[in-house]
Design an enzyme around this catalytic site. Structure first.
Site, PDB file in Angstrom:
ATOM      1  N   THR A 105      23.632  52.061 -28.289  1.00 24.02           N
ATOM      2  CA  THR A 105      23.063  50.844 -27.387  1.00 24.02           C
ATOM      3  C   THR A 105      22.559  49.849 -28.165  1.00 24.02           C
ATOM      4  O   THR A 105      21.645  49.937 -28.906  1.00 24.02           O
ATOM      5  CB  THR A 105      22.108  51.400 -26.424  1.00 24.02           C
ATOM      6  OG1 THR A 105      22.754  52.506 -25.663  1.00 24.02           O
ATOM      7  CG2 THR A 105      21.835  50.724 -25.597  1.00 24.02           C
ATOM      8  N   LYS A 154      26.516  48.747 -20.937  1.00 24.49           N
ATOM      9  CA  LYS A 154      25.616  49.894 -21.076  1.00 24.49           C
ATOM     10  C   LYS A 154      24.274  49.259 -20.804  1.00 24.49           C
ATOM     11  O   LYS A 154      23.169  50.042 -20.233  1.00 24.49           O
ATOM     12  CB  LYS A 154      25.780  50.288 -22.599  1.00 24.49           C
ATOM     13  CG  LYS A 154      24.757  51.610 -22.996  1.00 24.49           C
ATOM     14  CD  LYS A 154      24.912  52.664 -22.209  1.00 24.49           C
ATOM     15  CE  LYS A 154      23.863  53.688 -22.314  1.00 24.49           C
ATOM     16  NZ  LYS A 154      23.936  54.286 -23.845  1.00 24.49           N
ATOM     17  N   LYS A 173      13.203  50.585 -26.928  1.00 23.55           N
ATOM     18  CA  LYS A 173      14.065  50.066 -27.653  1.00 23.55           C
ATOM     19  C   LYS A 173      14.955  49.145 -26.401  1.00 23.55           C
ATOM     20  O   LYS A 173      15.206  47.980 -26.628  1.00 23.55           O
ATOM     21  CB  LYS A 173      14.997  50.633 -28.535  1.00 23.55           C
ATOM     22  CG  LYS A 173      16.098  49.960 -29.022  1.00 23.55           C
ATOM     23  CD  LYS A 173      17.049  51.008 -29.783  1.00 23.55           C
ATOM     24  CE  LYS A 173      17.751  52.021 -29.039  1.00 23.55           C
ATOM     25  NZ  LYS A 173      18.992  51.567 -28.196  1.00 23.55           N
TER      26      LYS A 173
END
Length: 347
Positions: free
Chosen positions: A145, A221, A289
């Site tokens: 990702t 995503k 993140k």
């Protein structure tokens, strides 16, 4: 009254999918049956295109993906910074390599299953990187990702060398990875898809082809991660608040999962809280993140994202409390610590 069904093999002895055999009195759900036969057809075709595949990153997801590829008949080489992970894969019948360049040598497909863009770039272009030895016309499948702009940059850099890049983030968890039933959100050139098709069919139950250039898969995503992070934070807040109210949180779980307030993340993550088990299936730092990337993307786009910004603060607080490497359901523990609530497993 018992009902007999006609014999109905999924695949004929010639390898093509047989026609579904229905009882006129009670046909199965057509959509589900059609999807099953479509997948059988794809898998049957893919077995005629067995490939040499390198899987770099043998964590809980990567190991399962490598196992699914091996089960489909591909020659799979695993590579990981952990020698124990590589040894385990070799013991399961795979092949092992010490570096990405060694794993990628002669491979038709290189599947990268690491955490972030920085690790992906190192695997590709760092010392002993895969790009050193990937054959011309091979394809690199990136499952990390990352910011869509970074995906586009990495794709451009690799494609300039005559190799293909498929931007293909994954969703589904370790169990689905091991079963070859992931959801893959992919974008890339038609040539990249064509080269990667047998590997994708072995790893995914659902493959979404989202565009002909890298970056689209990453963008899709990030939308998923925005929702997932918000839902985990909300679920954790709700279960801790229920405990503060003196409610039986197991009964709360039972009621909510049968009510409109349920979410996939509540149903999937809150059993970890009920059991007091924060063994990481997906760590807190993952959402530090990913929600951080979303903030950066939103700032660039001048788009307000206050709900995901609040969720990010919950994950940051949990990480700061020393739980960054624990399961992401630990956000509930952070709430409990701040408010003096006792959750299962607390001392």
């Amino acid at each position: 009254m018992s009902r007999s069904w006609p014999s109905c093999p999924l695949v004929s002895r010639f390898g093509s999918a047989a026609k579904p055999c229905y009882s006129s009195a009670e046909p199965p759900q057509r959509a589900a049956v059609q999807e099953t036969f479509a997948r059988v057809n794809r898998m049957s075709a893919s077995t005629l295109q067995n490939q040499r595949i390198a899987v770099i990153g043998l964590g809980s997801m990567g190991f399962g993906m490598a196992t699914s590829l091996k089960r489909a008949g591909h020659a799979v080489t695993g590579c990981d910074v952990s020698g124990d992970a590589v040894a385990r894969f070799v013991n399961d019948g795979g092949m092992g390599a010490k570096t990405p360049s060694e794993a990628a040598k002669g491979a038709d497909v290189v599947v990268s299953v690491v955490v972030n863009a920085a690790q992906t770039e190192t695997i590709l272009f760092g010392k002993d990187g895969a790009a050193e030895t990937m054959p011309k016309d091979s394809v690199f499948i990136s499952s990390a990702t990352m910011d869509p702009d970074v995906a586009r940059r990495l794709a451009k850099q690799l494609e300039e060398t005559g190799r293909h890049y498929l931007d293909a983030p994954i969703s589904g968890g370790a169990q689905r990875a091991a079963q070859g039933e992931l959801t893959i959100l992919a974008s890339g050139s038609p040539a990249a898809f064509a080269k990667a098709r047998p590997a994708l069919d072995a790893m995914a139950a659902k493959l979404y082809e989202l565009g002909d250039a890298a970056g689209q898969g990453a963008a899709f995503k990030m939308i998923n991660q925005l929702l997932a992070g918000v839902h985990i934070a909300a679920a954790s807040e709700a279960i801790a608040f229920a405990a503060k109210q003196g409610l039986d949180i197991r009964k709360v779980y039972e009621v909510i999962t049968a009510s409109a307030g349920n979410s996939w993340m509540f149903e999937n993550r809150m059993p970890h809280v009920l059991d007091g088990d924060y063994t990481p299936r997906s760590a807190v730092e993952i959402f530090v993140k990913d929600l951080g990337i979303i903030q950066d993307m939103a700032r660039t786009a001048r788009f307000p994202v206050p709900v995901s910004a609040a969720a990010l603060q919950m994950f940051l607080m949990t990480s700061a409390a020393g739980m960054g490497r624990d399961d992401d359901a630990s956000v509930a523990r952070m709430y409990a610590q701040v408010t003096g609530v006792k959750l299962p497993g607390d001392k």
